[in-house]
Design a protein around this motif. Structure first.
Motif, PDB file in Angstrom:
ATOM      1  N   TYR A  11      30.210  41.750  50.231  1.00  0.00           N
ATOM      2  CA  TYR A  11      30.652  43.142  50.286  1.00  0.00           C
ATOM      3  C   TYR A  11      31.292  43.573  48.961  1.00  0.00           C
ATOM      4  O   TYR A  11      30.949  44.621  48.402  1.00  0.00           O
ATOM      5  CB  TYR A  11      31.645  43.336  51.445  1.00  0.00           C
ATOM      6  N   ALA A  12      32.212  42.755  48.454  1.00  0.00           N
ATOM      7  CA  ALA A  12      32.913  43.107  47.221  1.00  0.00           C
ATOM      8  C   ALA A  12      31.954  43.203  46.044  1.00  0.00           C
ATOM      9  O   ALA A  12      32.068  44.103  45.207  1.00  0.00           O
ATOM     10  CB  ALA A  12      34.008  42.075  46.931  1.00  0.00           C
ATOM     11  N   TYR A  13      30.995  42.289  45.961  1.00  0.00           N
ATOM     12  CA  TYR A  13      30.058  42.293  44.843  1.00  0.00           C
ATOM     13  C   TYR A  13      29.038  43.421  44.947  1.00  0.00           C
ATOM     14  O   TYR A  13      28.615  43.965  43.931  1.00  0.00           O
ATOM     15  CB  TYR A  13      29.358  40.941  44.740  1.00  0.00           C
ATOM     16  N   LEU A  14      28.643  43.781  46.156  1.00  0.00           N
ATOM     17  CA  LEU A  14      27.679  44.877  46.302  1.00  0.00           C
ATOM     18  C   LEU A  14      28.321  46.242  46.046  1.00  0.00           C
ATOM     19  O   LEU A  14      27.687  47.143  45.509  1.00  0.00           O
ATOM     20  CB  LEU A  14      27.053  44.864  47.698  1.00  0.00           C
ATOM     21  N   THR A  15      29.575  46.379  46.449  1.00  0.00           N
ATOM     22  CA  THR A  15      30.242  47.679  46.331  1.00  0.00           C
ATOM     23  C   THR A  15      31.136  47.780  45.100  1.00  0.00           C
ATOM     24  O   THR A  15      31.653  48.862  44.826  1.00  0.00           O
ATOM     25  CB  THR A  15      31.107  47.946  47.575  1.00  0.00           C
ATOM     26  N   THR A 158      23.280  38.361  45.373  1.00  0.00           N
ATOM     27  CA  THR A 158      24.357  39.312  45.108  1.00  0.00           C
ATOM     28  C   THR A 158      25.285  38.826  44.000  1.00  0.00           C
ATOM     29  O   THR A 158      25.631  39.587  43.084  1.00  0.00           O
ATOM     30  CB  THR A 158      25.161  39.574  46.399  1.00  0.00           C
ATOM     31  N   VAL A 159      25.681  37.557  44.066  1.00  0.00           N
ATOM     32  CA  VAL A 159      26.595  37.015  43.062  1.00  0.00           C
ATOM     33  C   VAL A 159      25.928  36.988  41.691  1.00  0.00           C
ATOM     34  O   VAL A 159      26.511  37.436  40.693  1.00  0.00           O
ATOM     35  CB  VAL A 159      27.097  35.613  43.486  1.00  0.00           C
ATOM     36  N   LEU A 160      24.710  36.486  41.613  1.00  0.00           N
ATOM     37  CA  LEU A 160      24.019  36.432  40.321  1.00  0.00           C
ATOM     38  C   LEU A 160      23.818  37.838  39.747  1.00  0.00           C
ATOM     39  O   LEU A 160      24.090  38.076  38.569  1.00  0.00           O
ATOM     40  CB  LEU A 160      22.683  35.711  40.456  1.00  0.00           C
ATOM     41  N   ARG A 161      23.346  38.753  40.562  1.00  0.00           N
ATOM     42  CA  ARG A 161      23.099  40.124  40.123  1.00  0.00           C
ATOM     43  C   ARG A 161      24.387  40.770  39.607  1.00  0.00           C
ATOM     44  O   ARG A 161      24.423  41.335  38.513  1.00  0.00           O
ATOM     45  CB  ARG A 161      22.534  40.938  41.288  1.00  0.00           C
ATOM     46  N   THR A 162      25.451  40.671  40.386  1.00  0.00           N
ATOM     47  CA  THR A 162      26.686  41.353  40.034  1.00  0.00           C
ATOM     48  C   THR A 162      27.352  40.709  38.824  1.00  0.00           C
ATOM     49  O   THR A 162      27.877  41.417  37.952  1.00  0.00           O
ATOM     50  CB  THR A 162      27.640  41.379  41.238  1.00  0.00           C
ATOM     51  N   GLU A 163      27.336  39.391  38.746  1.00  0.00           N
ATOM     52  CA  GLU A 163      27.952  38.739  37.585  1.00  0.00           C
ATOM     53  C   GLU A 163      27.178  39.051  36.310  1.00  0.00           C
ATOM     54  O   GLU A 163      27.782  39.202  35.245  1.00  0.00           O
ATOM     55  CB  GLU A 163      28.087  37.232  37.834  1.00  0.00           C
ATOM     56  N   LEU A 164      25.873  39.177  36.391  1.00  0.00           N
ATOM     57  CA  LEU A 164      25.100  39.578  35.218  1.00  0.00           C
ATOM     58  C   LEU A 164      25.429  41.016  34.830  1.00  0.00           C
ATOM     59  O   LEU A 164      25.535  41.329  33.627  1.00  0.00           O
ATOM     60  CB  LEU A 164      23.593  39.413  35.470  1.00  0.00           C
ATOM     61  N   ILE A 165      25.593  41.886  35.814  1.00  0.00           N
ATOM     62  CA  ILE A 165      25.962  43.273  35.510  1.00  0.00           C
ATOM     63  C   ILE A 165      27.365  43.313  34.885  1.00  0.00           C
ATOM     64  O   ILE A 165      27.592  43.992  33.887  1.00  0.00           O
ATOM     65  CB  ILE A 165      25.929  44.138  36.792  1.00  0.00           C
ATOM     66  N   MET A 166      28.304  42.562  35.460  1.00  0.00           N
ATOM     67  CA  MET A 166      29.700  42.598  34.995  1.00  0.00           C
ATOM     68  C   MET A 166      29.879  41.993  33.598  1.00  0.00           C
ATOM     69  O   MET A 166      30.628  42.513  32.791  1.00  0.00           O
ATOM     70  CB  MET A 166      30.603  41.855  35.978  1.00  0.00           C
ATOM     71  N   PHE A 167      29.207  40.891  33.359  1.00  0.00           N
ATOM     72  CA  PHE A 167      29.472  40.147  32.140  1.00  0.00           C
ATOM     73  C   PHE A 167      28.346  40.202  31.121  1.00  0.00           C
ATOM     74  O   PHE A 167      28.512  39.755  29.991  1.00  0.00           O
ATOM     75  CB  PHE A 167      29.788  38.673  32.461  1.00  0.00           C
ATOM     76  N   GLY A 168      27.200  40.701  31.523  1.00  0.00           N
ATOM     77  CA  GLY A 168      26.092  40.852  30.590  1.00  0.00           C
ATOM     78  C   GLY A 168      25.418  39.568  30.202  1.00  0.00           C
ATOM     79  O   GLY A 168      24.316  39.567  29.692  1.00  0.00           O
ATOM     80  N   GLY A 169      26.056  38.466  30.422  1.00  0.00           N
ATOM     81  CA  GLY A 169      25.443  37.172  30.197  1.00  0.00           C
ATOM     82  C   GLY A 169      25.306  36.762  28.757  1.00  0.00           C
ATOM     83  O   GLY A 169      24.580  35.830  28.457  1.00  0.00           O
TER      84      GLY A 169
END
Length: 173
Positions: A11-15, A158-169
């Motif tokens: 929930y937290a990562y999707l929203t 969800t975790v992979l998608r959101t962490e890539l969005i947040m940190f850019g990788g």
């Protein structure tokens, strides 16, 4: 409580909703229950010698072995899991390899934890006296495996998608 933690993470990562107090309460509760579970499991394994009821819960088979290995992997990766945010933020720009390793470790952490839950649920219900037949054990196992497989798929994506969005990788795409 671990499944509640996973649902909250999804929930937290999707929203992109983050409530530090709620996160801390859920995480701490999960750690407390995990600690209690580890202590009771260790007592059962080392002092009570896994006395089960024979056919429903054999002493040591491949299922039990994988259950124990998944527990050890989960415990070993817990510190990494707890420090994921710090590790990702520090490695996003400095080390693509470390960033990728942390991302992969997250997926492995969820895999080991959900595998452990899937393998343990039937045993727990037998130990608690909630089920007593092979048929009910198999039914519970199928239901729990489906739930864990769905949760693993959703939380990993969800975790992979959101962490890539947040940190850019750091160039990891």
């Amino acid at each position: 409580s671990y499944l509640i933690h996973i649902v909250y993470v999804i929930y937290a990562y999707l929203t992109f909703y983050y409530n530090p107090l709620l996160t801390r309460i859920i995480a701490d509760t999960t750690l407390i229950f995990a600690g209690i579970h580890i202590i009771f499991s260790a007592v059962t394994v080392f002092f009570l010698h896994d006395r089960g009821n024979g056919m429903l819960y054999p002493r040591l088979n491949i299922r039990t072995l994988i259950q124990r290995v998944s527990a050890v992997l989960m415990i070993l990766m817990l510190i990494l899991h707890i420090n994921t945010f710090k590790l990702l933020s520090s490695s996003a720009e400095s080390s693509r390899v470390l960033f990728a390793a942390v991302m992969i470790s997250q997926v492995l952490f969820y895999a080991s934890a959900l595998l452990h839950v899937a393998l343990s649920a039937g045993n727990a219900l037998i130990s608690l006296g909630a089920i007593s037949t092979v048929r009910s054990r198999k039914t519970v196992d199928v239901i729990v495996w489906i739930i864990c497989a769905v949760l693993f798929t959703v939380v990993s994506f969800t975790v992979l998608r959101t962490e890539l969005i947040m940190f850019g990788g750091g160039g990891v795409t």
